[in-house]
Design a protein around this motif. Structure first.
Motif, PDB file in Angstrom:
ATOM      1  N   TYR A 106       1.056  -1.308   0.046  1.00  0.00           N
ATOM      2  CA  TYR A 106      -0.082   0.029  -0.290  1.00  0.00           C
ATOM      3  C   TYR A 106       0.798   1.278  -0.158  1.00  0.00           C
ATOM      4  O   TYR A 106       0.877   2.178  -1.085  1.00  0.00           O
ATOM      5  CB  TYR A 106      -1.093   0.555   0.984  1.00  0.00           C
ATOM      6  CG  TYR A 106      -1.517   1.374   1.192  1.00  0.00           C
ATOM      7  CD1 TYR A 106      -2.922   1.642   0.718  1.00  0.00           C
ATOM      8  CD2 TYR A 106      -1.091   1.987   2.591  1.00  0.00           C
ATOM      9  CE1 TYR A 106      -3.805   2.779   0.933  1.00  0.00           C
ATOM     10  CE2 TYR A 106      -1.976   3.569   2.965  1.00  0.00           C
ATOM     11  CZ  TYR A 106      -3.045   3.360   1.944  1.00  0.00           C
ATOM     12  OH  TYR A 106      -3.778   5.005   2.212  1.00  0.00           O
ATOM     13  N   LEU A 107       1.725   1.313   1.054  1.00  0.00           N
ATOM     14  CA  LEU A 107       2.745   2.473   0.883  1.00  0.00           C
ATOM     15  C   LEU A 107       3.599   2.668  -0.245  1.00  0.00           C
ATOM     16  O   LEU A 107       4.201   3.774  -0.784  1.00  0.00           O
ATOM     17  CB  LEU A 107       3.802   2.774   1.766  1.00  0.00           C
ATOM     18  CG  LEU A 107       4.638   3.142   2.173  1.00  0.00           C
ATOM     19  CD1 LEU A 107       5.262   2.956   3.400  1.00  0.00           C
ATOM     20  CD2 LEU A 107       6.096   2.817   1.554  1.00  0.00           C
ATOM     21  N   ASP A 108       4.324   1.333  -1.238  1.00  0.00           N
ATOM     22  CA  ASP A 108       4.512   1.371  -2.629  1.00  0.00           C
ATOM     23  C   ASP A 108       3.700   2.154  -3.582  1.00  0.00           C
ATOM     24  O   ASP A 108       4.500   2.662  -4.093  1.00  0.00           O
ATOM     25  CB  ASP A 108       4.790   0.076  -2.715  1.00  0.00           C
ATOM     26  CG  ASP A 108       6.180  -0.709  -1.813  1.00  0.00           C
ATOM     27  OD1 ASP A 108       7.355   0.334  -1.800  1.00  0.00           O
ATOM     28  OD2 ASP A 108       6.422  -1.910  -2.221  1.00  0.00           O
ATOM     29  N   ASP A 109       2.548   1.660  -3.277  1.00  0.00           N
ATOM     30  CA  ASP A 109       0.932   2.188  -4.451  1.00  0.00           C
ATOM     31  C   ASP A 109       1.085   3.556  -3.782  1.00  0.00           C
ATOM     32  O   ASP A 109       1.055   4.574  -4.830  1.00  0.00           O
ATOM     33  CB  ASP A 109      -0.062   1.394  -3.729  1.00  0.00           C
ATOM     34  CG  ASP A 109      -0.444   1.942  -5.476  1.00  0.00           C
ATOM     35  OD1 ASP A 109       0.058   1.904  -6.789  1.00  0.00           O
ATOM     36  OD2 ASP A 109      -2.134   2.262  -4.955  1.00  0.00           O
ATOM     37  N   LYS A 110       1.422   4.120  -3.097  1.00  0.00           N
ATOM     38  CA  LYS A 110       1.110   5.551  -3.057  1.00  0.00           C
ATOM     39  C   LYS A 110       2.247   6.943  -3.119  1.00  0.00           C
ATOM     40  O   LYS A 110       2.323   7.840  -3.612  1.00  0.00           O
ATOM     41  CB  LYS A 110       0.609   5.646  -1.178  1.00  0.00           C
ATOM     42  CG  LYS A 110      -0.669   5.335  -1.021  1.00  0.00           C
ATOM     43  CD  LYS A 110      -1.570   6.004  -1.960  1.00  0.00           C
ATOM     44  CE  LYS A 110      -3.464   5.211  -0.696  1.00  0.00           C
ATOM     45  NZ  LYS A 110      -4.395   6.192  -2.141  1.00  0.00           N
ATOM     46  N   LEU A 111       3.274   6.092  -2.619  1.00  0.00           N
ATOM     47  CA  LEU A 111       4.400   6.410  -2.930  1.00  0.00           C
ATOM     48  C   LEU A 111       5.033   6.567  -4.912  1.00  0.00           C
ATOM     49  O   LEU A 111       5.144   7.794  -5.778  1.00  0.00           O
ATOM     50  CB  LEU A 111       5.594   5.588  -2.549  1.00  0.00           C
ATOM     51  CG  LEU A 111       6.317   5.688  -1.307  1.00  0.00           C
ATOM     52  CD1 LEU A 111       6.895   5.282  -0.997  1.00  0.00           C
ATOM     53  CD2 LEU A 111       6.349   7.539  -1.061  1.00  0.00           C
ATOM     54  N   GLU A 112       4.282   4.967  -5.587  1.00  0.00           N
ATOM     55  CA  GLU A 112       4.225   5.089  -6.789  1.00  0.00           C
ATOM     56  C   GLU A 112       3.543   6.449  -7.245  1.00  0.00           C
ATOM     57  O   GLU A 112       4.116   7.230  -8.765  1.00  0.00           O
ATOM     58  CB  GLU A 112       3.463   3.835  -7.377  1.00  0.00           C
ATOM     59  CG  GLU A 112       4.111   3.836  -8.817  1.00  0.00           C
ATOM     60  CD  GLU A 112       3.565   2.852  -9.609  1.00  0.00           C
ATOM     61  OE1 GLU A 112       4.065   2.112 -10.121  1.00  0.00           O
ATOM     62  OE2 GLU A 112       4.079   1.560  -8.824  1.00  0.00           O
ATOM     63  N   GLU A 113       2.262   6.841  -7.443  1.00  0.00           N
ATOM     64  CA  GLU A 113       1.614   7.517  -7.345  1.00  0.00           C
ATOM     65  C   GLU A 113       2.638   8.775  -7.065  1.00  0.00           C
ATOM     66  O   GLU A 113       1.900   9.838  -8.561  1.00  0.00           O
ATOM     67  CB  GLU A 113       0.028   7.651  -6.242  1.00  0.00           C
ATOM     68  CG  GLU A 113      -0.609   6.458  -7.210  1.00  0.00           C
ATOM     69  CD  GLU A 113      -1.889   6.511  -6.158  1.00  0.00           C
ATOM     70  OE1 GLU A 113      -2.073   7.640  -4.449  1.00  0.00           O
ATOM     71  OE2 GLU A 113      -2.600   5.262  -5.722  1.00  0.00           O
ATOM     72  N   GLN A 114       3.472   9.397  -6.453  1.00  0.00           N
ATOM     73  CA  GLN A 114       3.985  10.662  -6.687  1.00  0.00           C
ATOM     74  C   GLN A 114       4.910  11.019  -7.304  1.00  0.00           C
ATOM     75  O   GLN A 114       5.992  11.441  -7.004  1.00  0.00           O
ATOM     76  CB  GLN A 114       4.021  10.904  -4.876  1.00  0.00           C
ATOM     77  CG  GLN A 114       2.886  10.561  -3.509  1.00  0.00           C
ATOM     78  CD  GLN A 114       3.160  10.608  -2.740  1.00  0.00           C
ATOM     79  OE1 GLN A 114       2.322  10.043  -1.088  1.00  0.00           O
ATOM     80  NE2 GLN A 114       4.767  10.360  -2.252  1.00  0.00           N
ATOM     81  N   GLY A 115       5.501   9.614  -7.675  1.00  0.00           N
ATOM     82  CA  GLY A 115       6.662   9.195  -8.656  1.00  0.00           C
ATOM     83  C   GLY A 115       7.529   8.917  -8.231  1.00  0.00           C
ATOM     84  O   GLY A 115       8.882   9.760  -8.116  1.00  0.00           O
ATOM     85  N   SER A 116       7.533   8.699  -6.795  1.00  0.00           N
ATOM     86  CA  SER A 116       8.398   8.346  -5.992  1.00  0.00           C
ATOM     87  C   SER A 116       8.830   6.393  -5.887  1.00  0.00           C
ATOM     88  O   SER A 116       7.617   5.661  -5.825  1.00  0.00           O
ATOM     89  CB  SER A 116       8.546   8.750  -4.604  1.00  0.00           C
ATOM     90  OG  SER A 116       9.744   8.851  -4.052  1.00  0.00           O
ATOM     91  N   TYR A 117       9.307   6.607  -4.995  1.00  0.00           N
ATOM     92  CA  TYR A 117      10.059   4.553  -4.309  1.00  0.00           C
ATOM     93  C   TYR A 117      10.747   4.564  -3.195  1.00  0.00           C
ATOM     94  O   TYR A 117      10.953   5.584  -2.620  1.00  0.00           O
ATOM     95  CB  TYR A 117      10.183   3.670  -5.003  1.00  0.00           C
ATOM     96  CG  TYR A 117      11.934   4.411  -5.163  1.00  0.00           C
ATOM     97  CD1 TYR A 117      13.194   4.006  -4.816  1.00  0.00           C
ATOM     98  CD2 TYR A 117      12.417   5.517  -6.573  1.00  0.00           C
ATOM     99  CE1 TYR A 117      14.280   4.010  -4.542  1.00  0.00           C
ATOM    100  CE2 TYR A 117      13.354   5.770  -6.278  1.00  0.00           C
ATOM    101  CZ  TYR A 117      14.462   4.931  -6.147  1.00  0.00           C
ATOM    102  OH  TYR A 117      15.996   5.269  -6.090  1.00  0.00           O
TER     103      TYR A 117
END
Length: 207
Positions: A106-117
């Protein structure tokens, strides 16, 4: 447990439709919500006499077969963040643990939405990310101020003083991040980040 209901549910799928692993996952999910509720992977491993790696797998498979909505994951993520030990490593990086694979994803998905990781290459249970990314993840929590306070207290308790030149680099890097964020996110989010970072690092907002 209503055994008759369990058997009827099984028969409704078709006799023989569930394999050994399906049964294990179902039983494990039942235990997680009853006698093993709130127990750590290590405790569960010892109680069930199975490797901790299998506990992690069963926990994740149980989650997949009994999915929750996004709000559940958001609340669970907040709960986890509110009870972590935080450490500052490599200048602007913050490190903490998340053993629950579903929440890490879930955290990875939210970061990916922000263009990060986040980086979990050293240990899958340990999450390493920038302070700016962490702030973005919690920016829409209602109780974000209390959470930030706890994170700061934990981080300060577990960090060593940074050399003066390192702090200067941190300030320069964070200022650049703020400029980049301002091009991609809503004003209320960037304003929240700017005010917090100004307070922590004495950054001039106009820089």
């Amino acid at each position: 447990m209503d055994i008759e209901k369990v058997i009827n549910n099984y028969l409704s799928r078709g006799f023989g439709s569930m394999n050994k692993n399906d049964f294990e996952v179902w039983i494990f999910n039942y235990l997680l919500n009853n006698t093993l509720k709130g127990q750590s992977d290590n405790v569960i491993s010892r109680k069930l006499r199975i490797p901790e790696s299998k506990v992690k797998r069963l926990r994740y498979e149980a989650e997949l077969k009994n999915p929750h909505n996004d709000e559940y994951y958001k609340e669970r993520f907040y709960e986890i963040l509110n009870n972590r030990v935080y450490k500052t490593v490599n200048e602007n990086l913050i490190q903490f643990s998340i053993k629950d694979k579903a929440i890490r994803l879930y955290l990875d998905d939210k970061l990916e939405e922000q263009g990060s990781y986040a980086d979990s290459s050293f240990n899958s249970d340990i999450v390493t990310l920038t302070a700016s990314d962490l702030l973005l993840l919690i920016a829409d929590f209602e109780n974000k101020d209390d959470l930030i306070k706890k994170i700061k207290e934990s981080r300060d308790k577990n960090k060593k003083d940074l050399p003066a030149d390192t702090k200067e680099k941190l300030i320069e890097g964070t200022t650049a991040v703020l400029k980049d964020i301002g091009q991609h996110f809503a004003p209320n989010v960037t304003d929240f980040l700017s005010k917090y970072l100004q307070k922590e690092l004495n950054i001039n907002k106009e820089q």
